[in-house]
Design an enzyme around this catalytic site. Structure first.
Site, PDB file in Angstrom:
ATOM      1  N   HIS A 198       0.846  -1.259  -0.082  1.00 53.62           N
ATOM      2  CA  HIS A 198      -0.103  -0.022  -0.049  1.00 53.62           C
ATOM      3  C   HIS A 198       1.036   1.285   0.113  1.00 53.62           C
ATOM      4  O   HIS A 198       0.150   2.308  -0.283  1.00 53.62           O
ATOM      5  CB  HIS A 198      -0.748  -0.016   1.228  1.00 53.62           C
ATOM      6  CG  HIS A 198      -1.790  -0.873   1.311  1.00 53.62           C
ATOM      7  ND1 HIS A 198      -2.794  -1.282  -0.042  1.00 53.62           N
ATOM      8  CD2 HIS A 198      -2.467  -2.023   2.068  1.00 53.62           C
ATOM      9  CE1 HIS A 198      -3.738  -2.245   0.336  1.00 53.62           C
ATOM     10  NE2 HIS A 198      -3.383  -2.816   1.608  1.00 53.62           N
ATOM     11  N   ASP A 219      -2.945 -10.770  -2.409  1.00 56.15           N
ATOM     12  CA  ASP A 219      -3.322 -10.130  -1.431  1.00 56.15           C
ATOM     13  C   ASP A 219      -4.549  -9.765  -1.500  1.00 56.15           C
ATOM     14  O   ASP A 219      -4.922  -9.414  -2.744  1.00 56.15           O
ATOM     15  CB  ASP A 219      -2.336  -9.170  -0.686  1.00 56.15           C
ATOM     16  CG  ASP A 219      -2.947  -8.697   0.672  1.00 56.15           C
ATOM     17  OD1 ASP A 219      -2.060  -8.960   1.548  1.00 56.15           O
ATOM     18  OD2 ASP A 219      -3.579  -7.925   0.682  1.00 56.15           O
ATOM     19  N   HIS A 228      -6.150  -7.374  -0.602  1.00 60.64           N
ATOM     20  CA  HIS A 228      -6.381  -5.843  -0.880  1.00 60.64           C
ATOM     21  C   HIS A 228      -5.623  -5.597  -2.073  1.00 60.64           C
ATOM     22  O   HIS A 228      -4.779  -6.187  -2.430  1.00 60.64           O
ATOM     23  CB  HIS A 228      -5.619  -5.101   0.448  1.00 60.64           C
ATOM     24  CG  HIS A 228      -6.543  -5.281   1.628  1.00 60.64           C
ATOM     25  ND1 HIS A 228      -5.881  -6.348   2.577  1.00 60.64           N
ATOM     26  CD2 HIS A 228      -7.617  -4.854   2.386  1.00 60.64           C
ATOM     27  CE1 HIS A 228      -6.772  -6.412   3.618  1.00 60.64           C
ATOM     28  NE2 HIS A 228      -7.721  -5.626   3.482  1.00 60.64           N
ATOM     29  N   ASP A 281      -4.497 -13.090   3.192  1.00 59.54           N
ATOM     30  CA  ASP A 281      -5.853 -12.517   3.637  1.00 59.54           C
ATOM     31  C   ASP A 281      -6.835 -12.644   2.998  1.00 59.54           C
ATOM     32  O   ASP A 281      -8.141 -12.281   3.318  1.00 59.54           O
ATOM     33  CB  ASP A 281      -5.514 -11.090   4.272  1.00 59.54           C
ATOM     34  CG  ASP A 281      -4.940 -10.202   3.192  1.00 59.54           C
ATOM     35  OD1 ASP A 281      -4.655 -10.681   2.060  1.00 59.54           O
ATOM     36  OD2 ASP A 281      -4.578  -9.098   3.568  1.00 59.54           O
TER      37      ASP A 281
HETATM   38 ZN    ZN Z   1      -4.143  -7.477   2.533  1.00 63.14          ZN
END
Ligand code: ZN
Length: 303
Positions: A121, A158, A160, A241
């Site tokens: 991120h 991931d 996200h 995740d």
């Molecule tokens: Zn994540």
């Protein structure tokens, strides 16, 4: 197969209520030691200032490395800087750089970096979403600028979207970025229409997506795009995740699905880059799911 880690990655102290906690990395390390006694463990060096500046603005380096907080402080609502965080961030990024050096130097074919904080991120100038430095971007730019590679693929499963990685590379045709992620979900980027200079491939997945639909997304669009790109090195943002047990998201993958994608990536790397893969731990917030999934991942990288 090498595993890069450093004790400092356990000292990054996010506080008692934080999902991204030291126990995550402890559970990955313990599970890998138990499952694979023969792994070659290496201590991650620190990334240098020059290596970090390939991906990041001087202001971000200053915020992470020179704030020297005496207690925990917040860089954004989710992102903690503790007294040991600078050292952890340097070692996490340095792990990726060392792993790239080892793989491109033919010392080993594959490497996994068991590190935290995660990185995908973090943008050029902003630490966010538990991430201080974008370690996978630092690794990719090291492969390009220090080793002279022309095509590096960054694969991100991931749950996200790796907004930081995408932003760093969306105008850099030397890098292909391919991501599957839950959508809608933090950080709200990663639409299929975000294509960069033809080098960004996003597969947003609705909540409740299971392993079969995850595999179809990769087989149908992302893996063929990577194949056509013919990468000279495969980098993996390995977040676990998307597992059904994960408390931060609503996908329904099992450890076997993480084994499947790793197997596909090994085959792809064998076709294009003599098997060379550097994988880095990103998210994964259920300790049991994280341990099982990272073992499934590393088992395929060992093959
Ligand atoms: Zn994540």
């Amino acid at each position: 197969m090498r595993i890069y880690t450093h004790p400092a990655c356990l000292w990054h102290d996010t506080g008692p209520e934080h999902a991204e906690r030291p126990e995550r990395l402890r559970s990955v390390i313990d599970a890998l030691i138990a499952a694979f006694p023969e792994l070659d463990w290496r201590e991650a060096p620190r990334a240098s200032r020059g290596q970090l500046l390939r991906a990041h603005a001087p202001d971000l380096l200053q915020a992470v490395l020179e704030t020297n907080p005496r207690e925990r402080m917040l860089l954004d609502p989710d992102t903690v800087l503790s007294p040991a965080s600078a050292e952890a961030a340097l070692r996490a990024a340095g792990a990726g750089v060392a792993a790239v050096d080892a793989v491109l130097g033919d010392t080993t074919t594959r490497a996994f970096c068991a590190v935290r904080p995660p990185g995908h991120h973090a943008t050029h100038d902003v630490a966010m979403g538990f991430c201080l430095f974008n370690s996978i971007a630092v690794a990719a730019l090291h492969a390009l600028d220090a080793h002279g590679l022309e095509r590096v693929a960054v694969v991100d499963f991931d749950v996200h979207h790796g907004n930081g990685t995408q932003a760093i590379f969306e105008r850099d045709p030397r890098v292909l970025y391919a991501s599957s992620h839950q959508w809608p979900l933090y950080p709200d980027s990663g639409a299929r229409s975000e294509t960069g200079v033809g080098n960004i491939f996003n597969a947003p997945l609705p909540p409740e997506t299971d392993g079969a639909r995850f595999r179809a997304a990769w087989s149908g669009s992302l893996l063929p795009a990577i194949d056509a790109f013919r990468p000279q090195l495969l980098l993996v943002s390995a977040g676990f995740d998307a597992h059904r047990r994960d408390p931060l998201a609503e996908l329904r993958l099992e450890a076997g699905d993480f084994g499947w994608i790793a197997r596909e990536l090994v085959q792809l790397a064998n076709r294009h880059c003599r098997g060379r893969i550097v994988s880095m731990l990103e998210g994964g917030y259920d300790l049991e799911a994280l341990a099982e999934s990272s073992v499934a991942h590393v088992r395929e990288l060992l093959a």
